[in-house]
Each structure stands twice: as C-alpha cells, then as structure tokens.
Design an enzyme around this catalytic site. Structure first.
Site, PDB file in Angstrom:
ATOM      1  CG  HIS A  86      -5.759  18.033 -50.815  1.00 32.20           C
ATOM      2  ND1 HIS A  86      -5.753  17.641 -49.499  1.00 32.20           N
ATOM      3  CD2 HIS A  86      -5.488  16.930 -51.537  1.00 32.20           C
ATOM      4  CE1 HIS A  86      -5.472  16.361 -49.416  1.00 32.20           C
ATOM      5  NE2 HIS A  86      -5.304  15.897 -50.646  1.00 32.20           N
ATOM      6  CE  LYS A  95      -4.662  26.694 -38.004  1.00 33.90           C
ATOM      7  NZ  LYS A  95      -5.485  25.679 -38.591  1.00 33.90           N
ATOM      8  NE  ARG A  96       3.801  26.584 -44.884  1.00 30.19           N
ATOM      9  CZ  ARG A  96       4.621  26.215 -45.866  1.00 30.19           C
ATOM     10  NH1 ARG A  96       5.129  24.987 -45.868  1.00 30.19           N
ATOM     11  NH2 ARG A  96       4.965  27.036 -46.816  1.00 30.19           N
ATOM     12  CE  LYS A 129      -3.256  26.857 -43.362  1.00 24.27           C
ATOM     13  NZ  LYS A 129      -3.972  25.683 -42.821  1.00 24.27           N
ATOM     14  CB  THR A 174      -5.442  17.267 -40.227  1.00 22.04           C
ATOM     15  OG1 THR A 174      -4.249  17.961 -40.638  1.00 22.04           O
ATOM     16  CG2 THR A 174      -6.109  16.632 -41.433  1.00 22.04           C
ATOM     17  CE  LYS A 218      -2.198  16.816 -37.140  1.00 20.75           C
ATOM     18  NZ  LYS A 218      -1.137  17.666 -37.738  1.00 20.75           N
TER      19      LYS A 218
HETATM   20  C1  LIG Z   1      -1.320  18.664 -38.693  1.00 18.06           C
HETATM   21  C2  LIG Z   1      -0.233  19.481 -39.238  1.00 18.06           C
HETATM   22  C3  LIG Z   1      -0.511  20.494 -40.148  1.00 18.06           C
HETATM   23  C4  LIG Z   1      -1.913  20.840 -40.582  1.00 18.06           C
HETATM   24  O1  LIG Z   1      -2.430  21.818 -39.717  1.00 18.06           O
HETATM   25  P1  LIG Z   1      -3.757  22.639 -40.075  1.00 18.06           P
HETATM   26  O2  LIG Z   1      -4.064  23.325 -38.783  1.00 18.06           O
HETATM   27  O3  LIG Z   1      -4.800  21.622 -40.425  1.00 18.06           O
HETATM   28  O4  LIG Z   1      -3.434  23.556 -41.176  1.00 18.06           O
HETATM   29  C5  LIG Z   1       0.539  21.247 -40.641  1.00 18.06           C
HETATM   30  N1  LIG Z   1       1.806  20.998 -40.265  1.00 18.06           N
HETATM   31  C6  LIG Z   1       2.099  20.026 -39.381  1.00 18.06           C
HETATM   32  C7  LIG Z   1       3.528  19.820 -38.994  1.00 18.06           C
HETATM   33  C8  LIG Z   1       1.104  19.230 -38.853  1.00 18.06           C
HETATM   34  O5  LIG Z   1       1.428  18.259 -37.983  1.00 18.06           O
END
Ligand SMILES: *Cc1c(COP(=O)(O)O)cnc(C)c1O
Length: 847
Positions: free
Chosen positions: A383, A574-575, A580, A682, A686
């Site tokens: 990952h 995101k985190r 990032k 991911t 979304k």
């Molecule tokens: C999808 C998701 C992530 C991943 O987000 P990235 O933008 O790909 O880092 C992290 N936390 C939650 C709660 C998510 O639903």
C-alpha cells in the site's frame, strides 16, 4: 407469497406438532410491510424492553437493527452451510483495519428493503433518516486502507464469492476528533458502550494465543529434530461475527473480528493461590491487546502492543482456518486449494511465519513441503512506496514476544538468501538488499520482504504504484520474480458511495438507464448520451445544488458558518499528511485572499473551501496544518473585504458517515499529493462518481481517472513522479521558488509574519521553515502550476452548462472504479475462486 400471522395461527385449531411446524416455517422474518412493522414493534418491546410511547430514537435504532439482522441470519447460516457442503475455496481477507461505516442503511439497501422499511417507519410516525443517525460509526480503521477492506467485503458478497474477513474487534476505534481553539483534540471512541446489535459472539470457536517465553530443541520419538515453544503467557481470542450481505444476492459473508481475553485457567490459578487482585490484573492485561486501534496512517508504530495485536489476530485467524479445513480434510496438504489468504499490507505478514510454525511444529510437516503450501496460500498487497512507511520490527522485540517466529524468519531468510547466492553468485549487495533482516546497530525485520518471499502474488493498488514498486521499492524482488507482480487498481462500492449516500442522483440515473449499473458500473456510460440533454443537465445540476444545501445546513449546525450554496464547493477530505499537501490548498486560499486585499473589487469566483481529516496524534506537522487551516478560516471568514466570496470550513471528525454527506456535495475534488506518494487513493473515485471534477497531480489512481474521464474533463497540474525524482537528485532548492515568485513570497510571508496567528511569528514557523528549507513534498515547485490550474477551474465553473457536461461525463466514465471490478480481477488472477450461488428455501425468498 401469502403471509400468515403467527397470532392468527394460534387462533386456528391445529394440533400442537403442526402448530410448531407452522411457526417454524411461518414467515416471521418476512419482508412485507405488516411483518416488518410487527417484528420491529416486537423487538422494541422484547429486546429493548420499552413501549412505543417511551422509546428514544436510539431504542428505535436497536429495534430496527435487530429486525434487519433477523432477516440476514438465515441467509448467513445458509451461506456458511453451502460453503461447507460444497467445499468451496474461500477467500480470507486479513486486515488489521475494517472501516465499515454504519451498517443499518447499507444492509437495508443490500437486502432490497430500504424503501419498504422507510415506509414502515413512516407509518409509525418515525423518520428513517433520524434512526440511521443513531448508529455509532464503527471506526475500526484509519483511512483508505481500512475503507478498502470494507468495500472489498461488500463486493465479495455482491459477486457471490465465498469469503471471510478477519480482523481485530477493537474496543476503541479511531479517536473522535474535536476542534478546540483551532487545534485537533482526540476523544476516545467508545463505540461498544451501548452494545452492538450487528455482531454475534461465537465463544465455541475461541482459540488460544501464546506469547513470549522461549523455545527448546529436542528429538521426537522418531528421532527428528524438533522445536517446542514454551510461552510465558496465553490469552484467548473470542470471535465476533458481523454478517456482510451482498447487494441483491443471498450471500451473507462473515466479518470475523477477534476480542482478546484472559484465559480462564490463568485467572483460576492466581485466584486459587489467593491472588485475586493479580488474577484481575492479568485479565486487564490480556484484554489490552484488542483495546485500541493505533491511530497512525502510513507511519508504523513500532510498539510492542501493536506487534502483539498483529500476531494475536493472525494466529487466531489461521487456527480458525486450520480447524475448518481439518473438519472435512484429512491433512493440510491441500490447504492452498481450499483457502486463499490475502494480506492487506504487511500488518498481518507475521502470518507467514505463524503458518510455517503450525505446519512444521504442530502438524509435523517437512520444511520444504510446508513452505510450498505457504507460498501457494498467501498473497500480499502493498500500500505504500514511502520507505519510512514500510513496517520493520526490531529483532529484540520479536525475540521477546515471538521467539519461535524469529527463529522461523531466520530460517526462511537463510534458505532464501542461499537461493539468491546461487542465482546471482558474488552479488553481496543484492543479498543484503533482499535480506529479511536489516543489519545495523538495531537489527530489524523487514515485514514487506517477509510478505514477498512467502507469497505467490504481490500487488500494487494502481497502475503507477505497481510500476514504481517494480522499478523502485521492490525492484530486487521484481527482478527475481517478475511473474509474481500484479496490478490491482483499487475501487469503491457504488452501493454505499452512490446509492446510499446520493439517493437523488441514484434515482435520476435509474430513471434514465434502469438499475443495472449497481451491479455493473460500466453501464453508467449510458449516461454519456444525456450530457447534451438540457433537461437532464438541469436536473443533474439541481441535485448537486440540493446536496450542497444539505451540506451547508450541516456546516451551519456544526460549525456555525454560513456558506453560499452558489459558490464552488472546493473539497479536500482525507487523512492529514504532508504528502497529501493540504497546506498547498491553504497556500491557494491565501493567494486568493491576498488578491482580494490588494483589490477588494476584484472579480473572483466565490468558493467555499471545505477541509476534513484526522491527524495522527503524534504527528506534529499534521496537527499544525489543521491549526493553520482553522487560523486562516478565522481571518478569511470574517474579513469584510472578502464579502463572503471566500469561506473556509474545517469539518471535524471526518469519517465514513461524514464522507457520505460530503462527497455528493462537492464540485471540486482536491487530489494534490506529490506525484509518486499516493499509492492509489479511493476518495478521488468517490468524488468523481458523484459528479465532482478533479484537480489533481499525476499520482495514484488519478492517472487512471483522468484516462477514463478524458483529459479534457480533468484539471491536471504539477510535476510527474519522474520529474519529482529528477529534481530531487539534481538538488532541489525551494528557496529559489520563494525568491522568484512574488505571489508565492507574499503568501508565505503572510503566514510567517503572524497575520493568521494574532501576530505570533513562532506558531507556524515549523511549516514555513519546512517549506523554505526542505520542502520534502515539493509544494513550492508545484505552487504556480497549481494556482494557474485553479484559475482554469474558476473560468470553467463560470460556464455552468459546460461544467455540468464535464460533471456528467466524469460520473458516466467511472465504471472502472467499482470495487466489483477490482475483486473480479483478484478472483481470476490471484485467488482462483468462483462465485457460489446461495439458494434459500422458498419461504425465505423476499417478496
Ligand atoms: C475513502 C476514505 C478515505 C480515503 O481517502 P483518500 O482521499 O483516498 O485518502 C479515508 N477516510 C475515509 C473515512 C474514507 O471514506
């Protein structure tokens, strides 16, 4: 099918045996409105012990959850029975994290009774949405990795693949994030406090886990050299199963999470010896192992308890699988034909050593035979490319906690390196690069190397990521075994991430192209032809607008900030991590702010910047970035010169349930990581599925999203991974960009001068210094390209019609990013498993 009410059967005269038979066969878990209502009220009364007039919303939630669980159970048991009877090959997904999100709404959808239950509740004067909000969001994961595991479980069940998820039943999930004075504050997430209606404890399947102690060498009765592990403590692992239903299938697969407890014997010995207090202390000690999720994302913890957690759930899961296998097979010779075990990152990689221990020490296999079975059983998903994020465990810690596994890892390494020496004679450098052990003052075990040698398949999670793995992070392994490497670009489930979170959009889509897209997301392509249909475009735009209104109401309620729903919703959730680059988005905000301050009448596109995400509690810079966002928000939001044209909002406690509100309301998706750092992402998928356009770098799955959407429908900027690499090796000097870009200099100076910190020049100095003197993630190199690209975004948004067209085309072309596609590829190329149809008795079929 006709339903007979149980009450009515009582009133008819039938003989008692017949009556029992009718009751058993009667459809008390039926799906009709009447039966659902009856079951719900029964559960409210008999399980919650409360009548409708006294019940709270939470009581309603529990009663409804049990009503739904009852409807999963016969499918669940039938699924397990079918797998056993058919001897189906089972996918075992081992993951230290499962970020499932709330179950109730999703289960209603997958069972196909969402609308019916909403109607049932309405008949009782209850709002379903309010009940759904009562469920604690089970946060047993940090971010993308844990959420991927959850999407995979949904897809496995929806594709009717025999599968089980194995993990840890953390008593405390990811902390709840509060914002106080702009800073992140962590609050424990006691999600099990009021019970958990979705799980079923299975104490009969409890297993023992050994820890610590030492090993002894001996010769068995046949004269063979053997090793026995004498642990210094034993704890027990109690499985708790959560049923995971597929969408529109009868398949309900288990998610089996292990809870740690003290073994009874231990309690008892101490207790009998008169040490009641010690018995209790040991109990607490044992339970610590499944107490809390480590809140680190993309940085290993290196703590003893974390290693104990990893071994705990891995050992429990493997013992569980071996027990299942031996129920219907004479030996473990064919184990790999019945189970495929996927390692979600290296967190469960100790499984390779544990399985060797079971085969060799416990079941008496020769090493070579055991090793072949092991390699054919395991597959490993990497990952991350960042070397600092690769797990390493100190040899001394391993020796203390898992002495036998350390010996086994040394033996694996010895044999592996012997092979390497015969394949590449004289290449000592190669040998030390490949070794499972990193030599040095503190010797460390490289868990990724253990995972690579013990698996038959190694995969990255996006095309670029896999290429870079082969070229860089795991290049020596790729040279040894090119045939072991696969790419499996991540995906997300469209059931949760479109249908459940964006029902308005789902309804419009279904109206135009029916419902096939929920099982075959490629069918969204059929929407392309509506991209020029003015009526469809108007409705598409209205839906985005309504979603934005909903989010605006949430923002007002939770942050007290009024935002303009006609502004562009520019979202980064995101985190929080330097790679990032949330702080790059902040630089853009400040740049716009500076332009307004220079010329308050400037024509600027109104934007609402929405941020969300948790920082690891020990990650100082990430927490300071949160403080910076909130400090900039405070100044920008109340400056009269801005006249409401810019708003900055940090939404606390980003989680799956908050994501379900945010993704559907975004106009612009920020995917701006330094190229080569984000394995896949991911969230990017979304957003795009819900009609947001992406501004992004050529990183992770962004590249494939852009390819699918069409480059003309994607806002691309920034250095490529290759350019990042080249610039680093040439000697990157961030100060050069600062000195030669007046706009950038003004932005950084604003931060450095204390403008956002009430004159305090020290507060954000660590961020400023890190940008000017190191800039590991090359924000300054990408700055101007980002600003220019954002200007293109603003121009594009002014042409609302064309924006809508781009939005439709983005969503229509995201079929590839269904996790169904990802899982299907794993099934065919790595796991060699096929769907198994679950057939229910007729009276259990939904009406
Ligand atoms: C999808 C998701 C992530 C991943 O987000 P990235 O933008 O790909 O880092 C992290 N936390 C939650 C709660 C998510 O639903």
């Amino acid at each position: 099918m006709e339903k007979t009410d149980i009450l009515e059967t009582d009133s008819v005269s039938v003989n008692p045996v017949e009556a029992i038979k009718i009751q058993v066969e009667d459809d008390r878990t039926g799906m009709s409105l009447e039966t659902l209502k009856r079951a719900f009220l029964d559960n409210l009364f008999y399980l919650q012990g409360i009548g409708q007039t006294e019940a709270t919303l939470y009581d309603y939630y529990v009663a409804l959850a049990y009503t739904v669980r009852d409807r999963l159970l016969h499918r669940f048991l039938k699924t397990l029975e079918t797998y056993k009877k058919n001897q189906s090959k089972l996918v075992c997904y081992l993951s230290a994290e499962f970020l499932m999100g709330r179950h109730l709404g999703n289960n209603l959808i997958n069972l196909g009774i969402y609308d019916k239950v909403r109607q049932t509740m309405e008949d009782l004067g209850i709002e379903l949405d309010e009940i759904l909000e009562q469920e604690p969001d089970p946060g047993l994961g940090n971010g993308g990795l844990g959420r991927l595991a959850a999407c995979f479980l949904d897809s496995l069940a929806s594709l009717e693949i025999p599968a089980i998820g194995y993990g840890i039943r953390y008593e405390f999930g990811i902390f709840h994030q509060k914002i106080q004075d702009g800073w992140q504050v962590e609050v424990p997430d006691n999600w099990l406090r009021f019970g958990n209606p979705w799980e079923i404890a299975r104490p009969d399947d409890t297993v023992e886990i050994m820890l610590g102690g030492h090993t002894e060498f001996f010769h068995d009765e046949r004269g063979y050299a053997k090793v026995v592990w004498i642990p210094d403590r034993t704890i027990i692992a109690i499985p708790h199963d959560t049923p995971v239903p597929g969408y529109n299938t009868n398949t309900v697969n288990p998610l089996r999470l292990w809870k740690a407890e003290a073994s009874q014997d231990f309690d008892f010995d101490a207790f009998n010896a008169g040490h009641y207090d010690r018995a209790v202390a040991e109990k607490i000690d044992a339970e610590t192992i499944s107490k809390v999720l480590y809140p680190n994302d993309n940085t290993p913890a290196g703590r003893e308890l974390r290693l104990a957690q990893q071994y705990f759930f891995v050992s429990a899961s493997l013992q569980d699988l071996v027990r299942r296998h031996l129920q219907s097979n004479r030996s473990l010779d064919n184990f790999h034909e019945k189970f495929s075990i996927q390692l979600n990152d290296t967190h469960p990689a100790v499984a390779i050593a544990e399985f060797m221990r079971l085969l060799v020490d416990k079941y008496g296999y020769y090493w070579d035979t055991a090793w072949k079975i092991t390699q054919k059983t395991f597959a490993y998903t990497n990952h991350t490319l960042m070397p600092e994020a690769l797990e390493r465990w100190s040899v001394s810690l391993f020796a203390k906690l898992l002495p036998r596994h350390l010996e086994i890892i040394y033996e694996i390494n010895h044999r592996f390196l012997e092979d390497v020496r015969t394949w590449f004679p004289g290449d000592d450098e190669l040998v030390s690069r490949l070794s499972l052990i990193e030599e040095g003052y503190h010797k460390q075990i490289r868990m990724a190397h253990l995972a690579c040698v013990g698996s038959h398949a190694i995969n990255g999670v996006a095309a670029l990521h896999t290429e870079l793995l082969k070229k860089d992070t795991l290049k020596d392994f790729a040279k040894l075994w090119p045939e072991k490497f696969y790419n499996k670009t991540n995906g997300v489930t469209p059931r949760r991430w479109i249908l459940l979170s964006n029902p308005r959009l789902a309804k419009l889509i279904a109206e135009k192209i029916d419902n096939g897209w929920l099982k075959n997301l490629d069918e969204l392509r059929k929407l392309e032809k509506f991209a020029d249909d003015p009526d469809f475009c108007r409705r598409w735009r209205e839906i985005k607008q309504e979603n934005k209104r909903d989010l605006a109401a949430y923002i007002l309620k939770h942050r007290g900030i009024e935002v303009d729903v006609n502004s562009l919703f520019d979202v980064q959730v995101k985190r929080i991590h330097e790679y990032k680059r949330q702080h790059l988005a902040v630089l853009h905000v400040i740049s716009l702010y500076n332009h307004i301050k220079q010329n308050p009448n400037i024509d600027i596109l109104p934007r609402t910047f929405i941020f969300g995400g948790k920082a690891a509690p020990g990650y100082f810079m990430a927490k300071l970035i949160i403080k910076l966002i909130n400090s900039v928000a405070e100044v920008v939001n109340k400056d009269p010169d801005v006249r409401g044209r810019l708003k900055v909002v940090f939404l606390p406690n980003f989680s799956v349930s908050l994501g379900q509100r945010i993704y559907p309301a975004a106009d612009l998706s920020e995917q701006i990581s330094t190229a080569g750092k984000e394995a896949s992402g991911t969230g990017n998928m979304k957003f795009a599925m819900n009609g947001a356009l992406t501004i992004g770098t050529l990183d992770g799955a962004n590249i494939e999203i852009r390819q699918e959407a069409g480059p003309e429908n994607f806002f691309l900027f920034g250095l490529t991974a290759e350019q990042v690499y080249a610039l680093k090796s040439d000697g990157y000097n961030p100060m050069h960009y600062y000195e030669n870009n007046a706009d950038l200099k003004a932005v950084i100076d604003r931060i450095a001068n204390g403008y956002f910190s009430h004159g305090d020049r020290e507060l954000f100095k660590p961020i400023v210094d890190s940008l000017l003197y190191e800039d590991q993630y090359m924000l300054l190199a990408d700055y101007q390209a980002y600003i220019d690209c954002q200007e293109q975004v603003s121009q594009a948004y002014r042409d609302r019609e064309n924006w809508t067209r781009m939005s439709i085309l983005n969503a229509a072309r995201m079929g590839k990013f269904s996790s169904d596609r990802t899982i299907w590829e794993y099934c065919k190329e790595i796991w060699d498993v096929k769907p198994v149809r679950i057939v229910l008795e007729p009276y259990h079929q939904p009406v």
